[in-house]
Scaffold this active site. Structure first.
Site, PDB file in Angstrom:
ATOM      1  CG  ASP A  26      -4.707 -76.827  99.272  1.00 23.76           C
ATOM      2  OD1 ASP A  26      -4.457 -76.687  97.916  1.00 23.76           O
ATOM      3  OD2 ASP A  26      -4.515 -77.105  99.453  1.00 23.76           O
ATOM      4  CB  SER A  81      -4.308 -80.866  97.690  1.00 25.32           C
ATOM      5  OG  SER A  81      -3.891 -80.234  97.677  1.00 25.32           O
ATOM      6  CG  ASP A 140     -10.210 -80.953 100.975  1.00 28.77           C
ATOM      7  OD1 ASP A 140      -9.786 -81.828 100.134  1.00 28.77           O
ATOM      8  OD2 ASP A 140     -10.149 -79.433 100.821  1.00 28.77           O
ATOM      9  CB  THR A 163      -3.858 -80.121 102.716  1.00 30.17           C
ATOM     10  OG1 THR A 163      -3.838 -79.566 102.021  1.00 30.17           O
ATOM     11  CG2 THR A 163      -2.761 -79.449 104.174  1.00 30.17           C
ATOM     12  NE  ARG A 209      -7.992 -84.996  96.782  1.00 32.46           N
ATOM     13  CZ  ARG A 209      -7.848 -83.863  97.097  1.00 32.46           C
ATOM     14  NH1 ARG A 209      -6.605 -83.990  95.501  1.00 32.46           N
ATOM     15  NH2 ARG A 209      -7.790 -82.589  96.814  1.00 32.46           N
ATOM     16  CD  GLU A 216      -5.418 -77.689 103.724  1.00 30.45           C
ATOM     17  OE1 GLU A 216      -5.942 -77.719 102.642  1.00 30.45           O
ATOM     18  OE2 GLU A 216      -5.992 -77.645 104.847  1.00 30.45           O
ATOM     19  CG  ASP A 249      -6.408 -76.358  95.264  1.00 31.95           C
ATOM     20  OD1 ASP A 249      -6.349 -76.303  94.598  1.00 31.95           O
ATOM     21  OD2 ASP A 249      -7.739 -76.735  95.777  1.00 31.95           O
ATOM     22  CE  LYS A 250     -10.904 -77.339  99.641  1.00 35.37           C
ATOM     23  NZ  LYS A 250     -11.228 -78.273  99.168  1.00 35.37           N
ATOM     24  CG  HIS A 300      -9.546 -75.672  92.355  1.00 32.92           C
ATOM     25  ND1 HIS A 300      -8.583 -75.733  90.520  1.00 32.92           N
ATOM     26  CD2 HIS A 300      -8.353 -76.594  92.821  1.00 32.92           C
ATOM     27  CE1 HIS A 300      -8.004 -76.953  91.324  1.00 32.92           C
ATOM     28  NE2 HIS A 300      -7.150 -77.428  92.165  1.00 32.92           N
ATOM     29  CG  ASP A 315      -0.659 -77.885  98.637  1.00 35.54           C
ATOM     30  OD1 ASP A 315      -0.846 -76.633  97.934  1.00 35.54           O
ATOM     31  OD2 ASP A 315      -2.644 -77.738  98.459  1.00 35.54           O
ATOM     32  CG  HIS A 316      -0.666 -78.108  94.480  1.00 29.14           C
ATOM     33  ND1 HIS A 316      -1.880 -76.755  93.740  1.00 29.14           N
ATOM     34  CD2 HIS A 316      -1.373 -78.785  94.865  1.00 29.14           C
ATOM     35  CE1 HIS A 316      -2.780 -76.555  95.083  1.00 29.14           C
ATOM     36  NE2 HIS A 316      -2.821 -78.464  95.047  1.00 29.14           N
ATOM     37  CG  HIS A 365      -2.834 -78.158  90.949  1.00 26.44           C
ATOM     38  ND1 HIS A 365      -3.124 -79.502  91.334  1.00 26.44           N
ATOM     39  CD2 HIS A 365      -4.126 -77.527  91.521  1.00 26.44           C
ATOM     40  CE1 HIS A 365      -3.716 -79.563  92.408  1.00 26.44           C
ATOM     41  NE2 HIS A 365      -4.746 -78.410  92.720  1.00 26.44           N
TER      42      HIS A 365
END
Length: 630
Positions: free
Chosen positions: A69, A123, A174, A176, A187, A341, A346-347, A350, A388-389, A431
């Site tokens: 992710d 995501s 979450d 994904t 989501r 995953e 990602d987290k 961020h 995913d991104h 992102h």
């Protein structure tokens, strides 16, 4: 268009694949010696074999899809430089022999731009794209931009008789992991208490929260975090007033919450699927957090340190991947689909936390190594690794004057500066809309080469597994039979279902009352439902409808004072008599419920009698010696 056409450039893809193969087959003398090019050669000794195996066409028996992710090319490079050096390689992620790039944009849901590209996705939209083959809007979980549910790879694999698994280091609700098992417009609709569920909530007539739909999806193996949502209480339906953990137990799930419990599970299947939830929320990261600051890259470089809160290595992503594979790969099975995953790349990106995102990338890499080891031994498994991104982190040459940055000492012994420039201190880094790496190994992996779109990954996997994507067709042969067709008032009857392969659940109703029957799980296309006969004398019907296929089957029975047939029950046939909800409708009467052989036998006997009568009459009309009468 909601469902994008394939963006493969056929010629370019074939040229790329054939070019890579040609390079792999050239004699060693055609290339400079390692000592002549600074030791930069990365290919493992078996790269030629791996490449040949990966160019092989499908089908594949198994598919393992691994998602990092937020793992853009920059995040991969940051982790590689830190852990192995600039000339090194991530032994899992970088080992897949066939690579391509794919685009990831989402769509606008509303307004003048409805259906047009939204260039920086989240995501939820991106996961929905590979899970369903359908572009959608940010925040949506496996529904299109008009909120229509779209079938997922995991759901289709289960309907086709494959085993299925879903593993994440995030809360299992979450985005994904959720895209494989749920269909909601928001989501954040994690559990029954989530205010964001809106019309998707059970009490509002929807399919329920992500956690509730996860139980309906019934993957054979589900491993991750997010136990907090399963402590919430259902607000509608047959488990109203019970926690989701209670519901899971009643529905046959093996529920575990620690490494010892997981180690004790030796089998997981549709009769007893595994639900392992090891944290209330997301997993702790591998490395302790670092904090990027304005001017931070000019400070003393840091070395990442282990996070003391990290879970036992028995619960690392690699360990969970190995456990899932061991439970899904069974002799004589039809194969499996597994999604894995690594969530917190990602987290931590961020949070502008370089060490955090590096550790999570290394964790995912170890899971990829586990998947590749299995695939190479198995010989019939497609492994795909992608993200995913894209995300924010960038390797920079000098300290940016106004953005957040940090300096790290890498495996090379030199300093790498990493900058985060899309949010101020304390904010959440954004992102980005860049295309992403996608890489594959095994039968069908050549389909990832070249430029594709994220939605193409759905079709690559569906094609590799040869999935029938038509729920109605999968349930076309559905049958229902009753344990008795003449009963006394209030007698119990058992409805036995088979052939509902395209369905995960069925709904039923005793139509003459009408009385709704409990929504029932379908395991391998089969189920049994307890029915109580009405007190009203006369003819009645039971109608069973597949929740996913729309296939409807109606069977007749009668209630008499003594439970004996009255002779007044309507007849019926085993053929389709109409269409309901996109499926077929089958009606059976007193002499045969669907799936019974009695009616066909009666027809055979009747036909035999007619033939015998005809022969008797014609024989009587013949003269001695066989000459016909005038």
């Amino acid at each position: 268009m909601l469902r994008t056409a394939s963006r493969w450039r056929t010629g370019a893809t074939l040229l790329a694949a054939s070019g890579v193969l040609a390079a792999a087959l050239l004699p060693a003398s055609a290339f400079a010696a390692t000592s002549d090019n600074g030791g930069a050669a990365r290919n493992p000794d078996d790269s030629t074999t791996a490449l040949r195996q990966s160019i092989a066409n499908g089908p594949a028996k198994n598919v393992i899809l691994l998602i990092g992710d937020g793992m853009g090319d920059s995040e991969i490079t940051v982790a590689r430089n830190y852990q192995y050096g600039a000339g090194g390689m991530l032994p899992g992620i970088d080992a897949l022999p066939l690579t391509g790039q794919y685009t990831t944009y989402s769509l606008y849901k509303d307004g003048a731009n409805k259906g047009k590209p939204d260039y920086v996705p989240d995501s939820a939209a991106t996961g929905s794209a590979w899970a369903t083959g359908t572009k959608t809007y940010d925040n949506a979980i496996s529904v299109d931009i008009d909120n229509k549910p779209q079938a997922t790879l995991l759901e289709l694999a289960r309907a086709n008789g494959l085993r299925t698994g879903n593993v994440s280091t995030a809360e299992i609700q979450d985005a994904t992991p959720a895209v494989e098992v749920a269909h909601v417009g928001a989501r954040s609709c994690y559990g029954p208490d989530s205010a964001s569920c809106g019309s998707d909530a059970l009490q509002n007539g929807g399919l329920g929260s992500i956690s509730e739909q996860l139980l309906d999806a019934r993957a054979d193996v589900t491993l991750g975090g997010g136990s907090a949502s399963f402590q919430q209480t259902a607000k509608a339906g047959q488990w109203n007033g019970k926690t989701l953990f209670d519901q899971a137990a009643e529905r046959g799930y093996q529920v575990v919450g620690d490494a010892a419990g997981l180690a004790g599970v030796t089998e997981a299947n549709q009769q007893k699927p595994l639900l392992g939830l090891f944290t209330p929320g997301n997993f702790p990261t591998r490395y302790s957090a670092t904090t990027a600051t304005v001017g931070g890259a000019d400070l003393a470089p840091v070395t990442c340190t282990p996070n003391p809160a990290r879970l036992s290595t028995d619960l690392s992503l690699a360990s969970l991947t190995n456990k899932a594979i061991s439970l899904l790969d069974k002799p004589g099975g039809d194969g499996f689909f597994l999604q894995v995953e690594g969530a917190s790349i990602d987290k931590r990106d961020h949070s502008a936390d370089a060490c955090g995102q590096i550790g999570e990338t290394v964790d995912l890499d170890e899971a990829v190594q586990a998947a590749l080891a299995f695939a190479k031994k198995d010989g019939n498994t497609l492994v795909i690794v992608t993200a995913d991104h894209a995300h924010t982190s960038q390797i920079v040459d000098s300290t940016p004057p106004a953005t957040l940055s940090t300096a790290l000492t890498t495996a090379d012994g030199t300093v790498m500066k990493v900058a985060y420039g899309t949010a101020a201190a304390g904010g959440s880094q954004q992102h980005t809309g860049a295309q992403l790496r996608i890489a594959g190994y095994g039968p069908g992996a050549a389909d990832v080469v070249g430029l594709t779109d994220q939605t193409d990954t759905f079709f690559t996997i569906a094609r590799a597994l040869q999935l029938n994507r038509d729920y109605a067709a999968l349930s076309a042969g559905a049958t229902v039979s009753l344990s008795a067709t003449s009963v006394k008032p209030g007698d119990p009857i058992t409805a036995t279902l088979s052939g509902f392969a395209g369905d995960r659940q069925v709904n039923g109703v005793v139509q003459s009352d009408p009385v709704d029957l409990p929504r029932t799980d379908v395991l391998g296309g089969a189920a049994t439902i307890a029915v109580t006969a009405p007190t009203e004398l006369g003819a009645h019907t039971v109608t069973i409808t597949g929740a996913q296929s729309g296939k409807t089957v109606t069977v007749n029975f009668e209630v008499t004072a003594d439970g004996q047939p009255s002779g007044a029950l309507p007849g019926g046939t085993a053929g389709g008599t109409g269409t309901t909800g996109g499926g077929g409708t089958t009606t059976a009467g007193s002499l045969a419920s669907t799936g019974s052989f009695v009616a066909p036998m009666i027809l055979v006997i009747a036909l035999a009698l007619l033939i015998a009568g005809y022969l008797f009459v014609t024989r009587g009309r013949r003269r001695p010696g066989g000459a016909p009468q005038a």
